[in-house]
Design an enzyme around this catalytic site. Sequence first.
Site, PDB file in Angstrom:
ATOM      1  CD1 TRP A 379       0.480  -0.924   3.149  1.00 49.44           C
ATOM      2  CD2 TRP A 379      -0.115   1.207   3.396  1.00 49.44           C
ATOM      3  NE1 TRP A 379       0.999  -0.485   4.339  1.00 49.44           N
ATOM      4  CE2 TRP A 379       0.649   0.818   4.526  1.00 49.44           C
ATOM      5  CE3 TRP A 379      -0.602   2.509   3.336  1.00 49.44           C
ATOM      6  CZ2 TRP A 379       0.945   1.691   5.573  1.00 49.44           C
ATOM      7  CZ3 TRP A 379      -0.314   3.381   4.384  1.00 49.44           C
ATOM      8  CH2 TRP A 379       0.456   2.969   5.479  1.00 49.44           C
ATOM      9  CG  ASP A 380       4.815   0.736   1.365  1.00 51.75           C
ATOM     10  OD1 ASP A 380       3.855   0.191   1.933  1.00 51.75           O
ATOM     11  OD2 ASP A 380       5.994   0.490   1.635  1.00 51.75           O
ATOM     12  CD  GLU A 510       3.530  -3.539   9.191  1.00 49.41           C
ATOM     13  OE1 GLU A 510       4.630  -4.047   9.493  1.00 49.41           O
ATOM     14  OE2 GLU A 510       3.311  -2.987   8.096  1.00 49.41           O
ATOM     15  CE  LYS A 622       7.574  -1.878  10.886  1.00 46.42           C
ATOM     16  NZ  LYS A 622       7.233  -2.968   9.945  1.00 46.42           N
ATOM     17  CD  GLN A 623       3.816   1.689   9.449  1.00 46.28           C
ATOM     18  OE1 GLN A 623       4.591   0.757   9.551  1.00 46.28           O
ATOM     19  NE2 GLN A 623       3.197   1.969   8.331  1.00 46.28           N
TER      20      GLN A 623
END
Length: 838
Positions: A379-380, A510, A622-623
């Site tokens: 999906w990046d 994640e 994580k992000q």
Amino acid sequence: MRFADTDPLDRNRFPIDEWALVETEFGLDDMGRTETLFAVGNGYLGLRGNIEEGRDGHLHGTFVNGFHETWPIRHAEEAFGFARVGQTIVNAPDAKVIRLYVDDEPLVITIAELIDYERRLDFRQGALSRAIVWRTPSGKHVRITSRRMVSFTDRHLAVLDYEVEMLDADAAVTISSQILNRQDGRDEYRGGVQEAPSAFDPRKAEMFADRVLQPRVQRHEGGRYMLGYQCTNSGMTIAVGVEHAIATENDFTESGSVGDDLAKHIYRVRAEQGKPIRVTKFISYHTARKVPARELVDRCDRTLDRGAEQGVAELFEHQRAWLDDFWERSDVAIDGESEVQQAVRWNLFQLAQATARTDGDGVAAKGVSGSGYGGHYFWDTEIYVMPFLSFTAPIVARNVLRFRQRMLDNARARALELNQRGALFPWRTINGLESSAYYAAGTAQYHIDADIAFALCQYVAATGDTDFLGRGAIDILVETARMWEDLGFWRSGGTVDDVFHIHGVTGPDEYTTVVNDNLYTNVMARANLASAASAVDSLQLRDPVGYAKLVARLGVTAGEVAEWRRAAAHMHIPFDEQLGVHPQDSAFLEKELWDLENTPESSRPLLLHYHPLVIYRFQVLKQADVVLALYLQGDRFSAEQKLADFEYYDPLTTGDSTLSAVVQSIIAAEVGYHDLAVRYFRSALYVDLADLHHNAADGVHVASTGGVWGALVMGFGGFRDHGGRFTFDPRLPDGWSRLEFRITLRGTRLRVTLEPDAIAFHVEEGEFAEVAVRGEKVLIRAGADVSVPLDGHGPRLTGAPRMKDVTGSRRSDGTLLTASIPTLSLDLDSDETAIPVD
């Protein structure tokens, strides 16, 4: 978070050049990084920055977009619907190799005595060049210069020039030009050595144990060589062809041979002092899913004929012309910041190399620069790369979306397998099938559907290309909306209106998996449902014939469109009144805080040091997750909500993902943390250049390079495109005197110049564009520049949000938020026993 507050590069070795990455000293210890940094590619074909002589290297690599092998995924414990077939990009036969011998002494760069050395990746020429002077063991001086490029104008063609000149003596020179089929890029000189197993790292590609490429064609005619192969399991085919030419005044002989895995053309030259020897290789790669290798060989023949007919000079002229156009559309200039400017252009150039000639294929997480993540598409692309393409290269953007459109049948089948209507796109894939073996952090990321729908709607709004929707792309919106409407469910009771919930999904973060009402997922699904309903209604009004075809094709009804709209209107958007923030999911705030500020760097990234279950029990990211929603759907949140959410989640975000820093930079700039925004921007800027995540050797982080553009244009430039409205609310960093960038809005290319006291617009191509600057409409016409005065650049907040600002608060149930770190250490002294024995 790995910050790059000062210039992280050794400027003696990597001097500043705003239009090139230059290396003046060969480095043995970081060959993997420099092989990535100096890679060349065009989105279809990529050549890693390996040295031509080819004996030593971290990863010898030649990659073709989408060319992959498949393999059965063997789960320790099976369950229905698990991904069954893995996919991994194949390291293609290497045509870069040129061996050089002077008086039978081989040039081995890693041990050679180099008097001069320079390597240059030129962003305007689109070529990698190298110039060295080698003193041979017998004391002779030899100048070797080389140039390589992968064509942006002919996606199947690469060119390599290699020139040798004896400077102070005559010598017997042998040049052996080769095509070498390695297994997984391993160095053939160490092919029989059993390598030590590497540490677990899910970011790396799988290694093949058995032979992947089965020989199908070997051909040698004069200076032209062809090798053709078929993948053992996937059945994909590849052909590589090379045409040689030599120019020299010296006497020479030539010979050649070809086998299953090695083709060699050898020049033996009586080299006289001052008489150069120039060898040129025209290289062609063709791949296919079903076409026999022999037919691909014919295609290589035609490509090589065309390249030889044009000649090296003309091919390089075409390359320069293509890049002149690219920079006219895409350049971002920062006055007085040469170090930053060089890094920005390197990142933008990587976007060109990863996307330009995808021509209907996807954009892999590493582009064609390395094998990281197995060559998969994530999906990046839609969230980090597509904005750059939609606003600077709409043709490429359209091609990338067509790739997702062709994947729709597989997505329908995957949805059915997971007991859903509509379509569910794979979280990671090459061929359209889900390839993630870990469903919790993979398949459960249903937000991929909404991300693709977001990118499609953004493209249509940016370009006005409604015809693309009418020709079938609207099917993506319809099928993803069906999936959300089916996945979600209604809850009602008491005085509360009906509310639409989505359970059992994983958001972008994640470190928190399979949750209920993930905020990012719900916010993006809401936009997906609403945009699908709007697109169907619009098609019915604008194109009745196209609407009738849609109804016949997919059976769309007015009733289900109304249900999409209703679900969007009643989507549950979690909010905690006590803390004044949006919970990342329904249970997130119940967890203990992970004290990142006191977590040692030796324990990061967390995914390499802690079991997932340990991480899942904490509030740790994580992000960016909620913060990403604030950016993509910013018109649905108030300024106060954005600030509160950012201040809560920023101290909890590890930045273990390279996708995070750019989003944190954009929102930090918007809410007023200007210094922090610059720090996050610089961290993204140097992710690969300074190897901040210690995995640049696996390839360029393409999403991060797209995010760098986003941080400049959306963050500091303050550009937004919510609902198809183009607005600016700039946030120029302190100390920057001028920021200039281009965006193309519905066929009109604007040059936007941002200074401390004004933002100016100039039409470079097209007729007019309409934007808004801080709520005031601005019409820009060709030949009539507009400058809008600015009263500052938003709020100014000092420092950065800290963990201590979060701890001590109370949840809605009155319990206190406290922070800690998992304390049990696995790093035991050698004389200690892990478990006491009676």
